[in-house]
Scaffold this motif. Structure first.
Motif, PDB file in Angstrom:
ATOM      1  N   LEU A   8       0.840  -1.211   0.000  1.00  0.00           N
ATOM      2  CA  LEU A   8       0.000   0.000   0.000  1.00  0.00           C
ATOM      3  C   LEU A   8       0.873   1.258   0.000  1.00  0.00           C
ATOM      4  N   ALA A   9       1.924   1.213   0.812  1.00  0.00           N
ATOM      5  CA  ALA A   9       2.841   2.362   0.877  1.00  0.00           C
ATOM      6  C   ALA A   9       3.498   2.578  -0.484  1.00  0.00           C
ATOM      7  N   ALA A  10       3.829   1.493  -1.179  1.00  0.00           N
ATOM      8  CA  ALA A  10       4.442   1.617  -2.512  1.00  0.00           C
ATOM      9  C   ALA A  10       3.458   2.291  -3.477  1.00  0.00           C
ATOM     10  N   GLU A  11       2.171   1.944  -3.374  1.00  0.00           N
ATOM     11  CA  GLU A  11       1.152   2.605  -4.215  1.00  0.00           C
ATOM     12  C   GLU A  11       1.143   4.098  -3.929  1.00  0.00           C
ATOM     13  N   MET A  12       1.230   4.445  -2.654  1.00  0.00           N
ATOM     14  CA  MET A  12       1.198   5.863  -2.284  1.00  0.00           C
ATOM     15  C   MET A  12       2.494   6.566  -2.701  1.00  0.00           C
ATOM     16  N   ASN A  13       3.612   5.855  -2.593  1.00  0.00           N
ATOM     17  CA  ASN A  13       4.897   6.436  -3.000  1.00  0.00           C
ATOM     18  C   ASN A  13       4.919   6.752  -4.497  1.00  0.00           C
ATOM     19  N   ALA A  14       4.104   6.011  -5.270  1.00  0.00           N
ATOM     20  CA  ALA A  14       4.043   6.237  -6.719  1.00  0.00           C
ATOM     21  C   ALA A  14       3.151   7.424  -7.058  1.00  0.00           C
ATOM     22  N   ILE A  15       2.355   7.878  -6.119  1.00  0.00           N
ATOM     23  CA  ILE A  15       1.395   8.956  -6.380  1.00  0.00           C
ATOM     24  C   ILE A  15       1.883  10.303  -5.847  1.00  0.00           C
ATOM     25  N   TYR A  16       2.363  10.308  -4.618  1.00  0.00           N
ATOM     26  CA  TYR A  16       2.700  11.572  -3.962  1.00  0.00           C
ATOM     27  C   TYR A  16       4.189  11.906  -4.098  1.00  0.00           C
ATOM     28  N   THR A  17       4.453  13.212  -4.160  1.00  0.00           N
ATOM     29  CA  THR A  17       5.843  13.693  -4.194  1.00  0.00           C
ATOM     30  C   THR A  17       6.068  14.597  -2.972  1.00  0.00           C
ATOM     31  N   ASP A  18       7.305  14.950  -2.752  1.00  0.00           N
ATOM     32  CA  ASP A  18       7.625  15.870  -1.650  1.00  0.00           C
ATOM     33  C   ASP A  18       6.840  17.178  -1.773  1.00  0.00           C
ATOM     34  N   ASP A  19       6.697  17.638  -3.043  1.00  0.00           N
ATOM     35  CA  ASP A  19       6.006  18.919  -3.263  1.00  0.00           C
ATOM     36  C   ASP A  19       4.544  18.862  -2.831  1.00  0.00           C
ATOM     37  N   ASP A  20       3.936  17.664  -2.894  1.00  0.00           N
ATOM     38  CA  ASP A  20       2.532  17.525  -2.465  1.00  0.00           C
ATOM     39  C   ASP A  20       2.403  17.719  -0.949  1.00  0.00           C
TER      40      ASP A  20
END
Ligand code: PRP
Length: 183
Positions: free
Chosen positions: A24-36
Motif C-alpha cells: 500500500l505504501a508503494a502505491e502511495m509512493n508512486a502517487i505523492y511527491t515531496d512537493d505535495d
C-alpha cells in the motif's frame, strides 16, 4: 485467562499485514511527491497501529495529524450518528489530505468524515483503509487504498477493539462469539 484465548482464529497474520502495508505504501509512493506534502490524518483510535507502520514505509515528505471519531449504535441498530471527540490540530485548507482508517464497515463514519473535510477546503482528499467489509456497506463511499477485504465477522487486533480491549494483538483475529455474547 490470556486475551489470546478469546481469539477464535487468526484472519490476517503479522507477516501478511507487514507485506500488504508495504505494498500500500508503494502505491502511495508512486502517487505523492515531496512537493505535495500531504497530511495523513489518523482516525483514532483504531488506525493508530496501521498509521505507525504505514508512515515508516513512505518515502515522500508528509505530515501527520490525528482526529478521534466516535460512532454510535453500530450493528443492527446503527443510526449512523457520528461525533468528533478530538479535532485536528492543523488547518488543512489547500492541503493534500489522506484519511487513514482501520476499517470501513457500513460506511457511515467515513461518509461523515469526508463531508466534514470537504467543508475545510483541502486541495485533495484520498482515503486509505486497512480493512473493508463490503458486505456491510449501507452507503457507497470512495476508498483509494484498501489493505484487505474481510468477511462479516467480529474482527479485533492491530488497533481494532472489542470493548476497548484487544487493540494490542499483532494480527487481525476473529473474536470468539462467547466473549461478546457474555457481555
Ligand atoms: C470504527 C472504525 C471506523 C468505523 C467504521 O470506529 O475505526 O471509524 O468504526 O464503521 P462504519 O463504516 O460502520 O461507520 P469505532 O467507532 O469502533 O472507534 P475506534 O476506532 O476508536 O475503535
Amino acid at each position: 485467562m490470556s486475551l489470546f484465548n478469546d481469539v477464535e482464529k487468526v484472519l490476517i497474520s503479522e507477516t501478511e499485514l507487514k507485506e500488504r502495508i508495504a505494498a500500500l505504501a508503494a502505491e502511495m509512493n508512486a502517487i505523492y511527491t515531496d512537493d505535495d506534502l500531504p497530511v495523513l490524518i489518523c482516525i483514532l483510535k483504531g488506525a493508530f497501529m496501521f498509521l505507525a507502520d504505514l508512515t515508516r514505509h513512505l518515502t515522500f515528505r508528509h505530515e501527520l495529524d490525528f482526529m478521534e471519531i466516535s460512532s454510535y449504535g453500530r450493528g443492527t441498530t446503527s443510526t449512523g450518528a457520528v461525533r468528533i471527540l478530538l479535532d485536528l490540530a492543523k488547518d488543512v485548507q489547500g492541503r493534500n489530505v489522506v484519511i487513514v482508517e482501520d476499517i470501513v464497515d457500513t460506511g457511515n463514519t467515513l461518509t461523515y468524515i469526508l463531508r466534514n473535510f470537504a467543508a475545510r477546503n483541502p486541495a485533495s482528499v484520498r482515503v486509505a483503509t486497512l480493512l473493508s467489509k463490503p458486505s456491510r456497506r449501507q452507503i457507497e463511499v470512495p476508498v483509494d487504498f484498501i489493505g484487505f477485504e474481510v468477511p462479516d465477522e467480529f474482527v479485533i487486533g492491530y488497533g481494532l477493539d472489542f470493548a476497548e480491549q484487544y487493540r494490542n494483538l499483532p494480527f487481525i483475529g476473529v473474536l470468539k462469539p462467547e466473549v461478546y455474547q457474555r457481555s
